[in-house]
Design a protein around this motif. Structure first.
Motif: not given
Ligand SMILES: Cc1cc2nc3c(=O)[nH]c(=O)nc-3n(C[C@H](O)[C@H](O)[C@H](O)COP(=O)(O)OP(=O)(O)OC[C@H]3O[C@@H](n4cnc5c(N)ncnc54)[C@H](O)[C@@H]3O)c2cc1C
Length: 465
Positions: A113-137
């Motif tokens: 709706d807002v048009g922000i470029e965010l894509e799912l990060i799958t190439d590295y893990k993130h502290v505290g998360h059991s699956v890839p779920r961070l979305h970033a430019p």
């Protein structure tokens, strides 16, 4: 201390006034506008962005359609479970669950709706998360997220007034918030009126006295965030009677590259790297996370050297622009022999050589001395790589107790009307105290997640929970 607006007159009035133009404030403005309110944002600095612009712009969403498309199974329940496992018990566990439930709709709203470029990060893990779920430019640069958000405000003709520090809240004769007082060296005193004021001015990590009072274990850590986080909004709500919760919690970072000042990506550690102290020795299980490990670095000499290898250097540089820039600037030294690295960095040669040998045994076996079980690529190999680092404080996570619409609460549970708290102004979800409870993305989740909640509620169209 908030002031009574004796005249009752204002220079300008809007339905929703947002203080602070970082991720929280910009999202709050977009949400309030989408709900039909007139809205304006005032920012004390000459550019928007705050800490959000310095971040990697990574926003968690538990159960997004982008995860489903990538074949990743996730849900708000799983996300809340992950965050609570990392944080341990705290004073706003309900908020963890609420923000997890609202996270996927937020990421999808921002993108679709807002048009922000965010894509799912799958190439590295993130502290505290059991699956890839961070979305970033794509760039992993928070500045790109901010630029997209500012563009969205411009498209909607939402006023964003830069260089206007809010000095205080204004109250009406009944003591309810009725607007803000803007005053600064370069602006004439201005009274802005609004029946709803959203505080999106972040926390107090840039205010040494408040850090000493509430987060004493990082009182001596260098602050690496934006200069605007000086805690005045936390003080305003506190002075209005808000209860403070989880106030000792913060996001630290164990390994800020020295003297470069950029982060030494924690992926170097996740892929098998370790941290050594000025004696050339390891001192703990680094996989507790970059935030929690900052206090360990402070307690172990106050400086650390990240030891990894060329294979890890190239892997991380291939995926993360900021780290690639650090490598290009000469921030990472490589050598065939750990003794050469020790000589270059002024560490004890024998100790570092012994650490390299011991770490190889730890990573190959099942019983690491510090209980670490994951060494990514496995034992480090020559050529080795090293970066000198210093621990840093990134932002504070505690703040005003709030209700489900982000309205601050007093100790007796009653609402403080006509005002909303987001991001570092509000209670966080990273544990009661210290840096260990911080999961990657908690900063932007409480900023943008609560920004959206507050903007919608301030426009009288509260979000579903
Ligand atoms: C190096 C670094 C990396 C990080 N990486 C991540 C990450 O990848 N993911 C994540 O979730 N979190 C990350 N964080 C934390 C995250 O950046 C913050 O938690 C988040 O950006 C806070 O957003 P905000 O909008 O609440 O505050 P900010 O983005 O700091 O915005 C607050 C704004 O309010 C303005 N302001 C303050 N006081 C006033 C006043 N009196 N009047 C007017 N304006 C005022 C400030 O100038 C500022 O522009 C990182 C932090 C740092 C420092």
């Amino acid at each position: 201390m908030p002031q009574i607006n004796t005249t009752g007159d204002f220079d300008t009035e809007v339905d929703v006034l947002v203080v602070g133009a970082g991720g929280a404030g910009l999202v709050a403005a977009l949400a309030a506008h989408a709900a039909g309110a007139t809205v304006a944002v005032v920012e004390k600095h000459d550019r928007a962005g705050g800490n959000t612009a310095l971040s990697t712009g990574s926003v968690p969403g538990g159960g997004t359609r982008y995860q489903a498309e990538a074949g990743i199974e996730d849900s708000p329940e799983r996300m809340a479970e992950d965050l609570l496992r990392q944080s341990g018990p705290h004073e706003a566990e309900w908020l963890t669950r609420q923000l997890a439930a609202q996270s996927a709709p937020m990421v999808e709203w921002l993108r679709e709706d807002v048009g922000i470029e965010l894509e799912l990060i799958t190439d590295y893990k993130h502290v505290g998360h059991s699956v890839p779920r961070l979305h970033a430019p794509r760039s992993r640069k928070g500045q790109d997220l901010v630029d997209d958000l500012v563009r969205a405000l411009e498209e909607r003709e939402i006023p964003l007034v830069l260089g206007h520090p809010v000095e205080d809240l204004l109250l009406d004769d009944d003591g309810a918030v009725s607007g803000v007082l803007v005053r600064g060296d370069r602006v004439a005193e201005t009274r802005l009126g609004a029946p709803n004021v959203v505080l999106a001015a972040n926390g107090f990590a840039g205010n040494r006295d408040m850090v000493r009072e509430y987060c004493p274990d990082v009182a001596d850590a260098e602050y690496f965030g934006a200069h605007g986080s000086t805690g005045e909004a936390v003080a305003w709500v506190r002075d209005l009677g808000a209860k403070l919760e989880n106030i000792g919690a913060y996001q630290g970072y164990a390994a800020v590259a020295y003297p470069h000042g950029s982060i030494t990506s924690w992926t170097t550690v996740e892929m098998g790297g370790v941290l050594v102290n000025p004696d050339g020795e390891r001192f703990g299980d680094e996989t507790i996370g970059y935030s929690g490990f900052a206090a360990d670095v402070i307690a172990n000499g106050g400086a650390a050297w990240v030891l990894f290898d060329e294979r890890i250097r190239d892997y991380v540089a291939g995926n993360e622009l900021e780290f690639r820039e650090l490598v290009e600037l000469g921030g990472v030294r490589t050598a065939e022999n750990p003794r050469e690295l020790a000589r270059f960095f002024g560490l004890p040669e024998d100790a570092l050589a012994a650490t390299v040998e011991q770490t190889a045994r730890d990573a190959a076996g099942s019983a690491d001395r510090f209980g670490r079980t994951d060494f990514g690529f496995g034992p480090l190999q020559a050529p080795y790589a090293m970066c000198r680092t210093t621990p840093g404080l990134f932002h504070t996570q505690g703040g005003a107790a709030i209700d489900a619409d982000a309205r601050p609460l007093r100790a007796d549970g009653t609402q403080i009307p006509r005002i909303f708290a987001t991001g570092g102004v509000a209670v966080g979800i990273s544990g009661r105290t210290g840096g260990r409870g911080y999961s990657s993305g908690n900063g932007l989740l409480t900023a943008m997640g609560l920004g959206r909640v507050a903007g919608a509620a301030a426009a009288n169209v509260p979000l579903p929970r």
